[in-house]
Design a protein around this motif. Structure first.
Motif, PDB file in Angstrom:
ATOM      1  N   LEU A 143       0.830  -1.216   0.000  1.00  0.00           N
ATOM      2  CA  LEU A 143       0.000   0.000   0.000  1.00  0.00           C
ATOM      3  C   LEU A 143       0.861   1.261   0.000  1.00  0.00           C
ATOM      4  O   LEU A 143       0.480   2.281  -0.576  1.00  0.00           O
ATOM      5  CB  LEU A 143      -0.952  -0.007   1.189  1.00  0.00           C
ATOM      6  N   GLU A 144       2.021   1.206   0.641  1.00  0.00           N
ATOM      7  CA  GLU A 144       2.938   2.338   0.586  1.00  0.00           C
ATOM      8  C   GLU A 144       3.471   2.540  -0.829  1.00  0.00           C
ATOM      9  O   GLU A 144       3.580   3.654  -1.326  1.00  0.00           O
ATOM     10  CB  GLU A 144       4.113   2.117   1.536  1.00  0.00           C
ATOM     11  N   PHE A 201       2.109   1.470  -3.681  1.00  0.00           N
ATOM     12  CA  PHE A 201       1.038   1.767  -4.638  1.00  0.00           C
ATOM     13  C   PHE A 201      -0.159   2.376  -3.906  1.00  0.00           C
ATOM     14  O   PHE A 201      -1.188   1.720  -3.713  1.00  0.00           O
ATOM     15  CB  PHE A 201       0.610   0.490  -5.362  1.00  0.00           C
ATOM     16  N   PRO A 202      -0.043   3.629  -3.485  1.00  0.00           N
ATOM     17  CA  PRO A 202      -1.171   4.247  -2.776  1.00  0.00           C
ATOM     18  C   PRO A 202      -2.364   4.434  -3.719  1.00  0.00           C
ATOM     19  O   PRO A 202      -2.209   4.466  -4.919  1.00  0.00           O
ATOM     20  CB  PRO A 202      -0.606   5.587  -2.306  1.00  0.00           C
ATOM     21  N   LYS A 203      -3.525   4.588  -3.118  1.00  0.00           N
ATOM     22  CA  LYS A 203      -4.751   4.743  -3.921  1.00  0.00           C
ATOM     23  C   LYS A 203      -4.689   5.937  -4.823  1.00  0.00           C
ATOM     24  O   LYS A 203      -4.251   6.961  -4.618  1.00  0.00           O
ATOM     25  CB  LYS A 203      -5.968   4.821  -3.028  1.00  0.00           C
TER      26      LYS A 203
END
Length: 119
Positions: A114-115, A117-119
């Motif tokens: 998630l870090e 590939f953040p939204k």
């Protein structure tokens, strides 16, 4: 048609016989239906008929790819086939894990993903 082209791929006869029995890939688990647009077009229907004729002729030894939306799509399909054969991955209901994980070694868990590939 394949114009009589024959290649000895050295596949076991039982394997090719089983694949031929399954028939054309495009008709496995579905009925022959070209959809309303193609079905209304004589030339389009002939092209699809020819496509299925070729599939039937070669389905014992060959796999067919009609399109790929990107280079990544065909690579994913090849990796999926390798994963299915080597690791017995099943893909009926979910995507397969990446086989080539080298570019992702620095991402050990979901939080790090998630870090990266953040939204």
């Amino acid at each position: 048609s394949g114009v009589g082209a024959k290649f000895d791929l050295g596949l076991p006869p039982a394997f090719t016989a089983a694949q031929r029995k399954k028939g054309e890939q495009s008709l496995r688990k579905r009925k022959r239906d070209f959809g309303p647009t193609v079905s209304k077009d004589k030339h389009g229907s002939k092209c699809f008929d020819d496509m299925l004729t070729n599939e039937k002729e070669f389905c014992g030894e060959w796999v067919v790819f009609y399109h790929s939306y990107s280079c990544a799509a065909i690579l994913y399909e090849v990796q999926a086939a390798v994963g299915s054969v080597l690791f017995r991955f099943k893909a009926e209901f979910a995507g397969l894990p990446r086989i080539l994980g080298n570019g992702f070694k620095h991402i050990p868990n979901a939080a790090r993903m998630l870090e990266e590939f953040p939204k």
